[in-house]
Design an enzyme around this catalytic site. Sequence first.
Site, PDB file in Angstrom:
ATOM      1  CG  HIS A  61      -2.175   0.882   1.369  1.00  0.00           C
ATOM      2  ND1 HIS A  61      -2.281   1.821   0.131  1.00  0.00           N
ATOM      3  CD2 HIS A  61      -3.154   1.026   2.178  1.00  0.00           C
ATOM      4  CE1 HIS A  61      -3.451   2.319   0.447  1.00  0.00           C
ATOM      5  NE2 HIS A  61      -4.028   1.916   1.682  1.00  0.00           N
TER       6      HIS A  61
ATOM      7  CG  HIS B  28      -4.235   0.367  -8.440  1.00  0.00           C
ATOM      8  ND1 HIS B  28      -5.562   0.478  -8.159  1.00  0.00           N
ATOM      9  CD2 HIS B  28      -3.722   1.226  -7.635  1.00  0.00           C
ATOM     10  CE1 HIS B  28      -6.006   1.125  -7.153  1.00  0.00           C
ATOM     11  NE2 HIS B  28      -4.936   1.617  -6.932  1.00  0.00           N
TER      12      HIS B  28
ATOM     13  CG  ASP C  73       2.332   4.425  -3.505  1.00  0.00           C
ATOM     14  OD1 ASP C  73       2.406   5.337  -2.746  1.00  0.00           O
ATOM     15  OD2 ASP C  73       1.959   3.514  -3.393  1.00  0.00           O
TER      16      ASP C  73
HETATM   17  N1  CMC Z   1       5.512  -6.247 -10.205  1.00  0.00           N
HETATM   18  C1  CMC Z   1       5.515  -7.515 -10.880  1.00  0.00           C
HETATM   19  N2  CMC Z   1       4.436  -8.204 -11.013  1.00  0.00           N
HETATM   20  C2  CMC Z   1       3.277  -7.537 -10.572  1.00  0.00           C
HETATM   21  C3  CMC Z   1       3.121  -6.526  -9.900  1.00  0.00           C
HETATM   22  C4  CMC Z   1       4.328  -5.675  -9.660  1.00  0.00           C
HETATM   23  N3  CMC Z   1       4.376  -4.439  -9.195  1.00  0.00           N
HETATM   24  N4  CMC Z   1       1.925  -6.119  -9.403  1.00  0.00           N
HETATM   25  C5  CMC Z   1       1.172  -7.108  -9.912  1.00  0.00           C
HETATM   26  N5  CMC Z   1       1.871  -8.087 -10.370  1.00  0.00           N
HETATM   27  C6  CMC Z   1       1.561  -9.413 -11.043  1.00  0.00           C
HETATM   28  C7  CMC Z   1       1.577 -10.527 -10.018  1.00  0.00           C
HETATM   29  O1  CMC Z   1       2.704 -11.197  -9.787  1.00  0.00           O
HETATM   30  C8  CMC Z   1       0.367 -11.239 -10.660  1.00  0.00           C
HETATM   31  O2  CMC Z   1       0.913 -12.230 -11.821  1.00  0.00           O
HETATM   32  P1  CMC Z   1       0.479 -13.540 -11.873  1.00  0.00           P
HETATM   33  O3  CMC Z   1      -0.827 -13.719 -12.395  1.00  0.00           O
HETATM   34  O4  CMC Z   1       1.524 -14.140 -13.152  1.00  0.00           O
HETATM   35  O5  CMC Z   1       0.651 -14.183 -10.579  1.00  0.00           O
HETATM   36  C9  CMC Z   1      -0.353 -10.526 -11.611  1.00  0.00           C
HETATM   37  O6  CMC Z   1       0.470  -9.141 -11.707  1.00  0.00           O
HETATM   38  C10 CMC Z   1      -1.715  -9.859 -10.644  1.00  0.00           C
HETATM   39  O7  CMC Z   1      -1.198  -9.526  -9.304  1.00  0.00           O
HETATM   40  P2  CMC Z   1      -2.291  -9.642  -8.090  1.00  0.00           P
HETATM   41  O8  CMC Z   1      -1.207  -9.441  -6.882  1.00  0.00           O
HETATM   42  O9  CMC Z   1      -3.114 -10.593  -8.039  1.00  0.00           O
HETATM   43  O10 CMC Z   1      -2.734  -8.133  -8.113  1.00  0.00           O
HETATM   44  P3  CMC Z   1      -3.386  -7.561  -6.898  1.00  0.00           P
HETATM   45  O11 CMC Z   1      -4.838  -6.837  -7.400  1.00  0.00           O
HETATM   46  O12 CMC Z   1      -3.386  -8.147  -5.881  1.00  0.00           O
HETATM   47  O13 CMC Z   1      -2.129  -6.497  -6.483  1.00  0.00           O
HETATM   48  C11 CMC Z   1      -1.011  -4.682  -5.873  1.00  0.00           C
HETATM   49  C12 CMC Z   1      -2.124  -5.075  -6.551  1.00  0.00           C
HETATM   50  C13 CMC Z   1      -0.913  -3.129  -5.828  1.00  0.00           C
HETATM   51  C14 CMC Z   1      -0.689  -5.296  -4.522  1.00  0.00           C
HETATM   52  C15 CMC Z   1       0.245  -5.181  -6.684  1.00  0.00           C
HETATM   53  O14 CMC Z   1      -0.098  -4.655  -7.883  1.00  0.00           O
HETATM   54  C16 CMC Z   1       1.604  -4.859  -6.091  1.00  0.00           C
HETATM   55  O15 CMC Z   1       2.031  -5.678  -5.315  1.00  0.00           O
HETATM   56  N6  CMC Z   1       2.288  -3.948  -6.515  1.00  0.00           N
HETATM   57  C17 CMC Z   1       3.576  -3.398  -6.146  1.00  0.00           C
HETATM   58  C18 CMC Z   1       3.299  -2.660  -4.671  1.00  0.00           C
HETATM   59  C19 CMC Z   1       2.947  -1.401  -4.969  1.00  0.00           C
HETATM   60  O16 CMC Z   1       2.996  -0.490  -5.671  1.00  0.00           O
HETATM   61  N7  CMC Z   1       1.781  -0.805  -4.038  1.00  0.00           N
HETATM   62  C20 CMC Z   1       0.799   0.377  -4.211  1.00  0.00           C
HETATM   63  C21 CMC Z   1      -0.189   0.214  -4.711  1.00  0.00           C
HETATM   64  S1  CMC Z   1      -1.290   1.542  -5.230  1.00  0.00           S
HETATM   65  C22 CMC Z   1      -1.318   2.677  -4.178  1.00  0.00           C
HETATM   66  C23 CMC Z   1      -1.192   2.384  -2.791  1.00  0.00           C
HETATM   67  O17 CMC Z   1      -2.241   1.631  -2.448  1.00  0.00           O
HETATM   68  O18 CMC Z   1      -0.461   3.103  -1.760  1.00  0.00           O
END
Ligand code: CMC
Length: 380
Positions: free
Chosen positions: A226, A265, A316
């Site tokens: 987050h 996201h 971010d």
């Molecule tokens: N880098 C590499 N791969 C990613 C990333 C990333 N940043 N984000 C998602 N993926 C991949 C993930 O590995 C998965 O791949 P696969 O289907 O092959 O396993 C696919 O994309 C879907 O990911 P998910 O985890 O199911 O997606 P989610 O909706 O749960 O994730 C998230 C959202 C924000 C947690 C994730 O994108 C992430 O971990 N991002 C990095 C941390 C980040 O930047 N967080 C800030 C979020 S936005 C602002 C805020 O809330 O502060």
Amino acid sequence: MEHEAARPQVVRGLEKVIAAETNLSFVDGEKGELFYRGYNLHELAGRTSFEEAVHLLWYGDLPTRAQLDAFRTSLVSEMRLPTQVADMLKLAPPNANPMVVLRTAVSALGMFDPDGGSNLPEANDRKARRLLAQTSTIIAALHRIHMKQPILSPDPRTTFAANFFYTFHGRMPDELEHKAVDTVLMLHCDHGLAASTFACRVCASTLAGMHSSLASALATLKGPLHGGANTKAMEMLEEIEGPAQVEEYIDGMLADGKRVMGFGHRVYKTEDPRTRHLRELSSKLCEQAGLSHLHDISEHIERVVHERKGMFPNVDFYSATTQAALGIPKAFYTTVFAASRTAGWIAHIREQYADNRLIRPTSKYTGGFDGKWRPIDQRG
Ligand code: CMC
């Protein structure tokens, strides 16, 4: 035997579950748009101050000149911290995560707030202003303590953003810095049912007070998935020597199954609308601050991650370089996010109180049913 389809299904991460009603903000993940009370963010960005956006969220519309002046004055007048809380900041270990200190200090403020025991709307309005003002003071004061500099009082003649910069750095911002801090605060104000916002609504739904609800939100924002992602994004940028190293670095991360911080996201399937404004600010500020290499590396990362994964930067990512160019140490980036989002959290807490129902979902039990008690000496 019970049919599979009739069994309750767990929605992991509550993805797409509608868990509350709100008229505060709307995230359109398909179109990549964000609305504060019906106003498109692009309509507001660059021409609406933080205080105006807060007024919009808290009181339903953008303020008149007279309302803005009164609101600004009341916020600045609430910026002072109780001495005990200021002293507590000095007791924090210098290497403590500023989000941990902020969370602790906001919780401690609850013990000293004259309205701490009341949940009446008038008391909550006073607490709202005090908490928004005091949160930014805590962050600035903690930085001054780290720098071994005296804690500063705000200047009542200027804006919330300028006061934040001044009490943090000990000098007034120039025009670009002022605009940037104000815009960063405005862009982070509210964002639908983000994890931290949900956490504070859950807490508020138990009728716990505003300080407790904000402490829940701060604890939740801290995580690297987050708000903690902006600090992590800068840690990554610091490991990359220049644009030429970006491809190798990102490919290595992806091959190791690591997440690129500041990308992806849960709701946006296209570019996060806040990115456009932060990218622009980052570019201008980095040039002014002699940090253009960091902005260039960021743009390369954005291109490579999009090519490899089709992913876009979230709020971010360019927040990291923007804050770096504003002279904010990376350990403080998430606290700046918090200083702004406190406004949204407060709006959500009050919206929850206004039409409350205890938030208490249920879970799918995966344990057994045949436990047999045995005396302690006969266990194991
Ligand atoms: N880098 C590499 N791969 C990613 C990333 C990333 N940043 N984000 C998602 N993926 C991949 C993930 O590995 C998965 O791949 P696969 O289907 O092959 O396993 C696919 O994309 C879907 O990911 P998910 O985890 O199911 O997606 P989610 O909706 O749960 O994730 C998230 C959202 C924000 C947690 C994730 O994108 C992430 O971990 N991002 C990095 C941390 C980040 O930047 N967080 C800030 C979020 S936005 C602002 C805020 O809330 O502060």
